[in-house]
Design a protein around this motif. Structure first.
Motif, PDB file in Angstrom:
ATOM      1  N   GLY A   1       0.706  -1.247   0.158  1.00  0.00           N
ATOM      2  CA  GLY A   1       0.021   0.012  -0.146  1.00  0.00           C
ATOM      3  C   GLY A   1       0.887   1.419  -0.022  1.00  0.00           C
ATOM      4  N   THR A   2       2.117   1.078   0.340  1.00  0.00           N
ATOM      5  CA  THR A   2       2.889   2.421   0.209  1.00  0.00           C
ATOM      6  C   THR A   2       3.231   2.683  -1.256  1.00  0.00           C
ATOM      7  N   ILE A   3       3.609   4.240  -1.354  1.00  0.00           N
ATOM      8  CA  ILE A   3       3.924   4.689  -2.799  1.00  0.00           C
ATOM      9  C   ILE A   3       5.112   3.713  -3.416  1.00  0.00           C
ATOM     10  N   ARG A   4       6.265   3.376  -2.668  1.00  0.00           N
ATOM     11  CA  ARG A   4       7.310   2.722  -3.111  1.00  0.00           C
ATOM     12  C   ARG A   4       6.973   1.102  -3.560  1.00  0.00           C
ATOM     13  N   LYS A   5       6.241   0.673  -2.714  1.00  0.00           N
ATOM     14  CA  LYS A   5       5.555  -0.755  -3.074  1.00  0.00           C
ATOM     15  C   LYS A   5       4.917  -0.771  -4.311  1.00  0.00           C
ATOM     16  N   LEU A   6       4.130   0.256  -4.499  1.00  0.00           N
ATOM     17  CA  LEU A   6       3.083   0.281  -5.720  1.00  0.00           C
ATOM     18  C   LEU A   6       3.882   0.768  -6.768  1.00  0.00           C
ATOM     19  N   PHE A   7       4.681   1.626  -6.837  1.00  0.00           N
ATOM     20  CA  PHE A   7       5.342   2.340  -8.051  1.00  0.00           C
ATOM     21  C   PHE A   7       6.789   2.043  -8.271  1.00  0.00           C
ATOM     22  N   ALA A   8       7.487   2.016  -7.214  1.00  0.00           N
ATOM     23  CA  ALA A   8       9.140   2.314  -7.306  1.00  0.00           C
ATOM     24  C   ALA A   8       9.660   1.079  -8.135  1.00  0.00           C
ATOM     25  N   LEU A   9      10.878   1.297  -8.953  1.00  0.00           N
ATOM     26  CA  LEU A   9      11.240   0.299  -9.943  1.00  0.00           C
ATOM     27  C   LEU A   9      12.412  -0.244  -9.331  1.00  0.00           C
ATOM     28  N   ASN A  10      13.058   0.106  -8.542  1.00  0.00           N
ATOM     29  CA  ASN A  10      14.170  -0.586  -7.946  1.00  0.00           C
ATOM     30  C   ASN A  10      14.684   0.371  -6.708  1.00  0.00           C
ATOM     31  N   VAL A  11      15.669   0.004  -6.075  1.00  0.00           N
ATOM     32  CA  VAL A  11      16.393   0.939  -4.916  1.00  0.00           C
ATOM     33  C   VAL A  11      16.525   2.388  -5.153  1.00  0.00           C
ATOM     34  N   GLN A  12      17.110   2.789  -6.707  1.00  0.00           N
ATOM     35  CA  GLN A  12      17.542   3.908  -7.057  1.00  0.00           C
ATOM     36  C   GLN A  12      16.169   4.809  -7.512  1.00  0.00           C
ATOM     37  N   GLU A  13      15.418   3.951  -8.463  1.00  0.00           N
ATOM     38  CA  GLU A  13      14.356   4.543  -9.074  1.00  0.00           C
ATOM     39  C   GLU A  13      13.362   4.153  -8.135  1.00  0.00           C
ATOM     40  N   ASN A  14      13.064   4.963  -7.001  1.00  0.00           N
ATOM     41  CA  ASN A  14      11.921   4.670  -5.959  1.00  0.00           C
ATOM     42  C   ASN A  14      11.004   5.559  -5.825  1.00  0.00           C
ATOM     43  N   SER A  15      10.890   6.493  -7.106  1.00  0.00           N
ATOM     44  CA  SER A  15       9.788   7.248  -7.220  1.00  0.00           C
ATOM     45  C   SER A  15       9.451   8.390  -6.302  1.00  0.00           C
ATOM     46  N   VAL A  16      10.000   8.418  -5.094  1.00  0.00           N
ATOM     47  CA  VAL A  16       9.413   9.795  -4.282  1.00  0.00           C
ATOM     48  C   VAL A  16      10.813   9.753  -3.259  1.00  0.00           C
ATOM     49  N   HIS A  17      10.894  11.147  -2.853  1.00  0.00           N
ATOM     50  CA  HIS A  17      11.864  11.660  -1.707  1.00  0.00           C
ATOM     51  C   HIS A  17      10.954  12.213  -0.837  1.00  0.00           C
ATOM     52  N   GLY A  18      11.343  12.166   0.336  1.00  0.00           N
ATOM     53  CA  GLY A  18      10.500  12.550   1.533  1.00  0.00           C
ATOM     54  C   GLY A  18      11.732  13.015   2.626  1.00  0.00           C
ATOM     55  N   SER A  19      11.511  14.334   3.423  1.00  0.00           N
ATOM     56  CA  SER A  19      12.614  14.531   4.289  1.00  0.00           C
ATOM     57  C   SER A  19      12.746  13.710   5.367  1.00  0.00           C
ATOM     58  N   ASP A  20      13.669  13.575   6.204  1.00  0.00           N
ATOM     59  CA  ASP A  20      13.837  12.529   7.299  1.00  0.00           C
ATOM     60  C   ASP A  20      13.894  13.134   8.657  1.00  0.00           C
TER      61      ASP A  20
END
Ligand code: IDP
Ligand code: MG
Length: 164
Positions: free
Chosen positions: A125-144
């Motif tokens: 259900g997370t953005i990366r689970k749904l859309f990311a291609l791999n560890v680099q092309e992981n669709s989004v950045h968010g501040s930590d």
């Protein structure tokens, strides 16, 4: 004398209030990037839908082509990592959508909505689970952290572009 005392009192109350408002304002914002793999696949709307469905508001947004200099400064903490050169190349390869997101505990909340850096480890259900291609092309950045959120927002946005 009386007048000056009142002015001092007023200033004290006012500045405390201002600090409270400022703290609350800062704590409830995070910085987001919809990365090149996502703009390329025309899925920025799908990602925004998930952001909004999960209760965050997009209070600033613009589509830019990141320069090398911007990408290198933005990811400076990673400049000693083996993936740094590739990361800069990737982040400047296609347009990105940069955003300010607002909501209670925005930093933590968005990290949850995004999912783990590596999509193989991301929750369903997370953005990366749904859309990311791999560890680099992981669709989004968010501040930590709240502190980094502020720095990142200020790096890309003027105050008058954020219109809650
Ligand atoms: P985060 O985006 O989840 O905060 P960071 O560790 O801050 O993850 O890494 C920044 C970005 O660098 C990641 O989102 C990803 O695009 C890229 N990256 C991180 N680790 C790797 C890796 O091991 N290989 C390739 N790219 C990576
Ligand atoms: Mg990070």
């Amino acid at each position: 004398m009386q007048f000056h005392q009142n002015v001092d009192k007023f200033k004290k109350i006012y500045s405390n209030k201002l600090n409270l408002y400022t703290m609350e304002y800062f704590m409830n914002q995070t910085f987001s990037i919809i990365k090149p793999d996502a703009t390329k696949r025309n899925i920025t709307g799908s990602i925004n839908k998930l952001i909004e469905k999960n209760g965050l508001r997009i209070i600033a947004q613009k589509r830019i082509k990141m320069t090398n200099e911007q990408a290198e400064l933005f990811y400076a903490v990673h400049n000693d990592k083996p993936f740094f050169v590739d990361l800069i190349q990737y982040m400047t390869s296609e347009p990105v959508v940069i955003q300010v997101l607002a909501g209670d505990n925005a930093v933590k909340k968005y990290r949850e909505i995004m999912g783990a850096t590596n999509p193989d480890n991301a929750e369903d259900g997370t953005i990366r689970k749904l859309f990311a291609l791999n560890v680099q092309e992981n669709s989004v950045h968010g501040s930590d952290s709240d502190e980094n959120a502020r720095k990142e927002i200020d790096f890309f946005f003027n105050e008058n572009e954020i219109v809650g």
